[in-house]
Design an enzyme around this catalytic site. Sequence first.
Site, PDB file in Angstrom:
ATOM      1  N   HIS A 273     -14.445 -21.426  -4.949  1.00 54.97           N
ATOM      2  CA  HIS A 273     -14.672 -21.646  -3.526  1.00 54.97           C
ATOM      3  C   HIS A 273     -14.233 -23.058  -3.103  1.00 54.97           C
ATOM      4  O   HIS A 273     -13.420 -23.225  -2.192  1.00 54.97           O
ATOM      5  CB  HIS A 273     -16.169 -21.435  -3.228  1.00 54.97           C
ATOM      6  CG  HIS A 273     -16.557 -21.611  -1.790  1.00 54.97           C
ATOM      7  ND1 HIS A 273     -16.758 -20.558  -0.942  1.00 54.97           N
ATOM      8  CD2 HIS A 273     -16.781 -22.722  -1.043  1.00 54.97           C
ATOM      9  CE1 HIS A 273     -17.089 -21.004   0.259  1.00 54.97           C
ATOM     10  NE2 HIS A 273     -17.119 -22.323   0.231  1.00 54.97           N
ATOM     11  N   GLU A 274     -14.747 -24.047  -3.815  1.00 53.29           N
ATOM     12  CA  GLU A 274     -14.441 -25.427  -3.419  1.00 53.29           C
ATOM     13  C   GLU A 274     -12.972 -25.758  -3.682  1.00 53.29           C
ATOM     14  O   GLU A 274     -12.368 -26.546  -2.938  1.00 53.29           O
ATOM     15  CB  GLU A 274     -15.371 -26.415  -4.139  1.00 53.29           C
ATOM     16  CG  GLU A 274     -16.869 -26.211  -3.874  1.00 53.29           C
ATOM     17  CD  GLU A 274     -17.279 -26.244  -2.400  1.00 53.29           C
ATOM     18  OE1 GLU A 274     -16.523 -26.814  -1.577  1.00 53.29           O
ATOM     19  OE2 GLU A 274     -18.344 -25.680  -2.064  1.00 53.29           O
TER      20      GLU A 274
HETATM   21 ZN    ZN Z   1     -17.236 -23.483   2.031  1.00 49.55          ZN
END
Ligand code: ZN
Length: 510
Positions: A273-274
């Site tokens: 995600h990051e």
């Molecule tokens: Zn996010």
Amino acid sequence: MPLPSDNKELLRELKERLAIWVDLNQVRGLLEWDQQTYMPLGAAAARGQQSATLSALAHEHLTHERVGELLAALDDAEADSAAGLDPVEQALVRVARRHHDQAVKLPESFVREWATVTAEAQQVWVQAREDDDFASFQPKLEKIVSLARQQADYLGHSGHPYDALLDLYEPGTTTAEIRELFGPLRDETVALVDRIAAKQDKLSDEVVRRDYPELLQEQFGREVASQFGFDFQRGRLDQAVHPFAISLDTSDVRITTRYQRNHLNAAVFGIFHEAGHGMYEQGIDPQLDRTPLSGGVSLGVHESQSRLWENLVGRSRPFWQGAYPRLVELFSEPLAGVTLDRFYEAINTVEPSLIRVEADEVTYNLHIMIRFELELALIDGSLAVADLPAAWNEKYRDYLGITPPNDTLGCLQDVHWSAGLIGYFPTYALGNLISVQLFEAARAAHPQLEDQIRTGDFTDLLGWLRSNVHRHGSVHEPNDLLQLATGSKLDARPYIDYLTSKFSALYGLE
Ligand code: ZN
């Protein structure tokens, strides 16, 4: 000092002044990154002062009278067809004006009160959440809601006051548009959750809740992030209690995660995600550095990048067909005898739960829509803060079929409201919708995309995102960017269809 008569000269001076504003913000960002990763706890008060000083300096530069004069002169020039500014320069003026106007519309006394109230409210909230004591937080939240209404009035709006707040995070999107998108999304998601609930026992996530040594989680996360295209020469991965990504320049993008020894998902999907957020920032045209156009264009578009890598790639079968053998190699004990199918089911198990940040792909948007509906009601006054816990619980019952046993697991769970972030939540759901629209456009451009993902080759996917989304920074308005990249406007249908098809197959729904 007299104003230059030439537009290029006006722009040059404006850019020089705004470069300092960007620098100050990024240095403040570095302090924030440090605060959440390595800073000793005892430094909190000193750090608070340092950050406040930098914020005040940045605000001074942005709202400087000369900046207003330069923008006004360029404004006059813009109407003139011989303005001589190229489209990127015009965008720079437009975005600079939005930041400048927003900043000057808020009186200094208001800004100071806002900073004080939210700082206090966050402390009170931490304690209230720990003690499950909404009553102690209530007066702070009442104050924040009233200040947010005031803020909306200062900023100006023609429809719902919520429009002005939303515009801070998702420029150009209105409350009416969100309502229109969320209506069918809510009804169809609730129906899908009901159908899955009838087959609840078909899938289990037990295998991802075994013992996974943290160091190996980190190793795997780093390997995959590199494969995706996150550049560790221009970025870092560190640990933080509340994971985030931050760009200090296109050459310095920091991502963070947290490791849970007994749950593989937090770090693995957290890093995917990051890294998605990080690759967006790393992919912005470096020519835009030190201008108001550096940085992702909106929170919704930003979240589309993180969710695309986390879910559309990271929770897909093709990705794990390629990556699973390496995972098994690293975690030979917990994954002994676990087939790819069983693992794929474990990472895609759907279960209505109380906590937003732990929600699966299907139920996640329901958590967001609940918050959006409650925020609207708080801002338009139809819901009193005192009645928030009851309203919260009722919506969880209606949409997710579960009732929070207390407010800690209910309306006290998120930091956003105590920090004054009202109008922020909808961008998480917009990110989900946009992620599918972009992924489908990338697949149309590269029909072999899934085969490539299966072999761990993300070049075409990242390349498509680079040229259609990343490199533009904030040059295009979010809705224009989406239109240019996909040929469509924001639409919930592709996401609903994606969820229905993926989870019908997983749960054997007719
Ligand atoms: Zn996010």
